[in-house]
Motif scaffolding. Structure first.
Motif, PDB file in Angstrom:
ATOM      1  N   ALA A   6     -10.403  -7.883  -0.022  1.00 27.89           N
ATOM      2  CA  ALA A   6      -9.062  -7.616   0.496  1.00 27.89           C
ATOM      3  C   ALA A   6      -8.974  -7.957   1.974  1.00 27.89           C
ATOM      4  CB  ALA A   6      -8.701  -6.153   0.261  1.00 27.89           C
ATOM      5  N   LEU A  33     -10.007   3.402   4.087  1.00 28.37           N
ATOM      6  CA  LEU A  33      -9.869   2.081   3.472  1.00 28.37           C
ATOM      7  C   LEU A  33      -9.465   1.036   4.502  1.00 28.37           C
ATOM      8  CD1 LEU A  33      -9.535   0.109   1.072  1.00 28.37           C
ATOM      9  CD2 LEU A  33      -7.224   1.037   0.767  1.00 28.37           C
ATOM     10  N   ASP A  70      -6.617   6.692   2.744  1.00 26.53           N
ATOM     11  CA  ASP A  70      -6.057   5.430   3.246  1.00 26.53           C
ATOM     12  C   ASP A  70      -6.657   4.983   4.577  1.00 26.53           C
ATOM     13  OD1 ASP A  70      -3.788   5.046   1.194  1.00 26.53           O
ATOM     14  OD2 ASP A  70      -3.479   7.078   1.903  1.00 26.53           O
ATOM     15  N   ILE A 111      -6.580  -2.455  -5.951  1.00 30.41           N
ATOM     16  CA  ILE A 111      -7.296  -1.326  -5.362  1.00 30.41           C
ATOM     17  C   ILE A 111      -6.594  -0.030  -5.753  1.00 30.41           C
ATOM     18  CG2 ILE A 111      -7.778  -0.160  -3.166  1.00 30.41           C
ATOM     19  CD1 ILE A 111      -8.449  -2.886  -1.996  1.00 30.41           C
ATOM     20  N   ARG A 112      -7.358   0.890  -6.314  1.00 33.76           N
ATOM     21  CA  ARG A 112      -6.809   2.214  -6.662  1.00 33.76           C
ATOM     22  C   ARG A 112      -7.630   3.258  -5.903  1.00 33.76           C
ATOM     23  NH1 ARG A 112      -5.982   2.603 -13.069  1.00 33.76           N
ATOM     24  NH2 ARG A 112      -5.020   4.575 -12.411  1.00 33.76           N
ATOM     25  N   GLN A 113      -7.342   3.374  -4.619  1.00 35.01           N
ATOM     26  CA  GLN A 113      -8.093   4.269  -3.752  1.00 35.01           C
ATOM     27  C   GLN A 113      -7.812   5.721  -4.089  1.00 35.01           C
ATOM     28  OE1 GLN A 113      -5.350   2.675  -2.956  1.00 35.01           O
ATOM     29  NE2 GLN A 113      -4.263   3.537  -1.190  1.00 35.01           N
ATOM     30  N   ILE A 162     -13.623   3.055  -3.958  1.00 35.84           N
ATOM     31  CA  ILE A 162     -13.385   1.625  -4.140  1.00 35.84           C
ATOM     32  C   ILE A 162     -14.662   0.876  -3.793  1.00 35.84           C
ATOM     33  CG2 ILE A 162     -12.020  -0.370  -3.374  1.00 35.84           C
ATOM     34  CD1 ILE A 162     -10.495   1.774  -5.004  1.00 35.84           C
ATOM     35  N   ILE A 166       0.844  -1.196   0.000  1.00 33.06           N
ATOM     36  CA  ILE A 166       0.000   0.000   0.000  1.00 33.06           C
ATOM     37  C   ILE A 166       0.883   1.251   0.000  1.00 33.06           C
ATOM     38  CG2 ILE A 166      -0.254  -0.146   2.526  1.00 33.06           C
ATOM     39  CD1 ILE A 166      -3.073   1.137   2.133  1.00 33.06           C
ATOM     40  N   THR A 175     -13.350   6.444  -0.593  1.00 31.68           N
ATOM     41  CA  THR A 175     -12.197   5.881  -1.304  1.00 31.68           C
ATOM     42  C   THR A 175     -12.412   5.711  -2.800  1.00 31.68           C
ATOM     43  OG1 THR A 175     -12.964   3.606  -0.981  1.00 31.68           O
ATOM     44  CG2 THR A 175     -11.577   4.561   0.761  1.00 31.68           C
ATOM     45  N   HIS A 213       0.269  -4.116  -9.821  1.00 31.87           N
ATOM     46  CA  HIS A 213      -1.144  -4.396 -10.073  1.00 31.87           C
ATOM     47  C   HIS A 213      -1.316  -5.582 -11.029  1.00 31.87           C
ATOM     48  CE1 HIS A 213      -2.386  -0.370  -8.405  1.00 31.87           C
ATOM     49  NE2 HIS A 213      -3.395  -1.105  -8.036  1.00 31.87           N
ATOM     50  N   CYS A 237      -2.683  -1.683  -3.119  1.00 30.17           N
ATOM     51  CA  CYS A 237      -3.499  -0.486  -2.911  1.00 30.17           C
ATOM     52  C   CYS A 237      -2.654   0.732  -3.261  1.00 30.17           C
ATOM     53  CB  CYS A 237      -3.968  -0.392  -1.454  1.00 30.17           C
ATOM     54  SG  CYS A 237      -4.782  -1.864  -0.830  1.00 30.17           S
ATOM     55  N   ASP A 238      -2.978   1.385  -4.357  1.00 29.40           N
ATOM     56  CA  ASP A 238      -2.232   2.567  -4.789  1.00 29.40           C
ATOM     57  C   ASP A 238      -3.097   3.362  -5.748  1.00 29.40           C
ATOM     58  OD1 ASP A 238      -0.149   4.224  -6.364  1.00 29.40           O
ATOM     59  OD2 ASP A 238       1.051   3.289  -4.776  1.00 29.40           O
TER      60      ASP A 238
END
Length: 530
Positions: free
Chosen positions: A126, A71, A68, A61-63, A118, A17, A116, A54, A46-47
């Motif tokens: 996750a 999430l 953060d 996850i592309r928050q 998401i 992350i 987020t 990815h 997560c990025d």
């Protein structure tokens, strides 16, 4: 890092992350890919950007940048609701579980989805993969810490690991990847504003008494606390600091709000820079002290896994350059202090006395390979994994530190509709002082700005067009790189290029606890240069 590199081979699930691992830490990135591709580990990435990892992830996850805590709290909400937590570990080793449950109760996946961007299903997936694995490891870097809520981001990740008992054994851990080769060692030596070597608190009178005796001098009143880099620049800009000694750092490129940094340095009465090249910061100095680089000196460095390694001199120091410790020792002697250091080994022997976790290390032992602290005596074999039996608190227990999500220091609006984030490129390192002089410099020669195809189409921007980006603090230009690596209304800029410094855009507003600036979020406008 709580764990060592070897521990990655025991991870069943890896959560990455806020870390573009394969570009910023390619060795560790390769280890993670190997564990996923050849040993069947699950990967959660997560990025806000679509990074290389990815491609290997089970959950992508592309928050939204700056979300953060929401999430991670939502993942813990799922784990608690579905009773996937490690009750035995919590009962025996962690305090304040009820407080954590109360805070994360409202962070349902559906609630977090609004913050987020998401889907609730991805958050649930996750959470389940992380919690159900025998061994899950967390890796993060500055995508987590370089926010005005960075401390809470880290607290939330620690809460997640504690909740699932993912600490104290191979394949687990909370693992921050350090940005430079000896950042860990610098922190261990007291290069933090509130600590002495070994993380002893400046505000503790017994601590100051110990170091006064070791160093044979009087120390300032124990209520005096040093300043962080951000606060030093602020104080210099206000005229409260009159002189600075900058060693191996290039704040004219790497610090937030470049215009503010330039103003602050110009206001000083006296600036000394000690470095291996004439950097953008050194060009402002009254005195430049040329120092040796890593292959030209001896000593130790402590890497991200707390491994202390012995460095051996491979080349002669060129011209009038000197080892860093020799420069500092000579300055001290000029100021009337009879320092006795004749070698890097002399300095290390003092480190052993000052820092209990280094006490068992000697040059003779390090000749046979690295040792990981804590290594408290010469019979101790070092500590690859922390917290195996107890935590470093008086009662041996950890404590949950629940926190609420807070919005970033600034957000997009009509005038500044894009969110800019900064980071590193595989071919360059930090301010580019070294890498832009190396063979790899030819791969990426100049500033580029990643922009989503949808936004590029709306603004009539094509690959290679020069575009201008402006924030409330400054403006720069660079060549467009049209890519879905960024989300719509988001851009990415590497910060290696002084002539078009990404930090002209960033804000010097800092986290309340760590005083780290919010590099990762800047509200900006984007336009094609006509």
């Amino acid at each position: 890092m709580t764990n060592d590199f070897e521990s990655i081979k025991s991870a069943d699930t890896i959560l990455v992350i806020g870390s573009n691992t394969t570009e910023a830490h390619p060795v560790i990135g390769s280890m993670i890919k190997e564990q996923v591709c050849y040993n069947g580990a699950k990967l959660i990435v997560c990025d806000p950007r679509k990074i290389e990892l990815h491609k290997y992830a089970d959950v992508k996850i592309r928050q939204k940048s700056g979300s953060d805590v929401a999430l991670i709290n939502a993942m813990m909400n799922v784990i608690i609701e579905e009773e996937l937590y490690d009750l035995e570990f919590i009962s025996n080793r962690v305090e304040k579980f009820e407080e954590l449950k109360e805070v994360v109760k409202k962070y349902t996946p559906e609630y977090a989805e609004e913050i987020t961007a998401i889907s609730a299903d991805d958050i649930k997936r996750a959470a389940r993969i992380y919690a159900k694995a025998k061994n899950s490891a967390i890796f993060y870097t500055m995508g987590i810490t370089q926010h005005t809520t960075g401390t809470n981001n880290v607290r939330a990740l620690c809460n997640l690991a504690l909740l699932c008992g993912m600490l104290g054994r191979p394949g687990t851990g909370v693992n921050p990847l350090r940005g430079q080769n000896n950042v860990q060692g610098a922190c261990d030596m007291g290069c933090l504003p509130a600590t002495m070597p070994g993380y002893a608190r400046v505000a503790d009178s017994t601590v100051t008494a110990k170091f006064a005796e070791l160093w044979g001098c009087e120390l300032p009143d124990n209520s005096v606390k040093g300043l962080s880099v951000a606060k030093m620049m602020e104080s210099a800009g206000n005229g409260d600091i009159k002189a600075l000694f900058i060693m191996g750092e290039n704040p004219m490129v790497t610090d937030a709000d470049t215009n503010h940094v330039s103003h602050s340095l110009d206001k000083l009465d006296f600036l000394v820079v000690q470095d291996i090249f004439l950097t953008e910061t050194a060009e402002k100095a009254d005195v430049v002290l040329p120092s040796s680089c890593w292959s030209e000196k001896e000593g130790t460095c402590t890497n991200t896994t707390r491994a202390v390694q012995l460095l051996r001199k491979a080349k002669k120091v060129p011209g009038g350059a000197k080892d860093d410790f020799k420069i500092i020792t000579e300055l001290a002697r000029k100021m009337g202090y009879d320092w006795k250091y004749e070698s890097a080994k002399d300095v290390f022997e003092e480190i052993r006395k000052a820092v209990p976790s280094y006490a068992g290390m000697t040059y003779d032992r390090l000749e046979n390979g690295y040792l990981q602290w804590p290594c408290t005596n010469e019979e101790h074999s070092g500590t690859p994994i922390l917290h195996t039996e107890k935590f470093a608190r008086p009662n041996g227990k950890a404590t949950f530190s629940p926190c609420e999500w807070k919005a970033p220091h600034e957000w997009t609006d009509e005038k500044y509709p894009f969110l800019a984030t900064t980071g590193r490129n595989l071919f360059h390192y930090h301010s580019g002082t070294m890498t832009r002089k190396s063979a790899t410099a030819g791969h990426v020669k100049e500033m580029y700005i990643e922009i989503h195809p949808q936004d590029a189409d709306e603004l009539n921007i094509h690959n290679g067009d020069v575009i201008e980006v402006e924030s409330r603090r400054g403006k720069l230009s660079g060549k467009a790189k049209v890519t879905d690596s960024v989300s719509p209304k988001m851009i990415f800029l590497p910060f290696h290029f002084a002539e078009s410094s990404a930090n002209l855009l960033t804000c010097a507003v800092v986290d309340d606890v760590s005083e780290t600036p919010g590099f990762k979020i800047s509200a900006v406008s984007v336009n094609r240069r006509v």
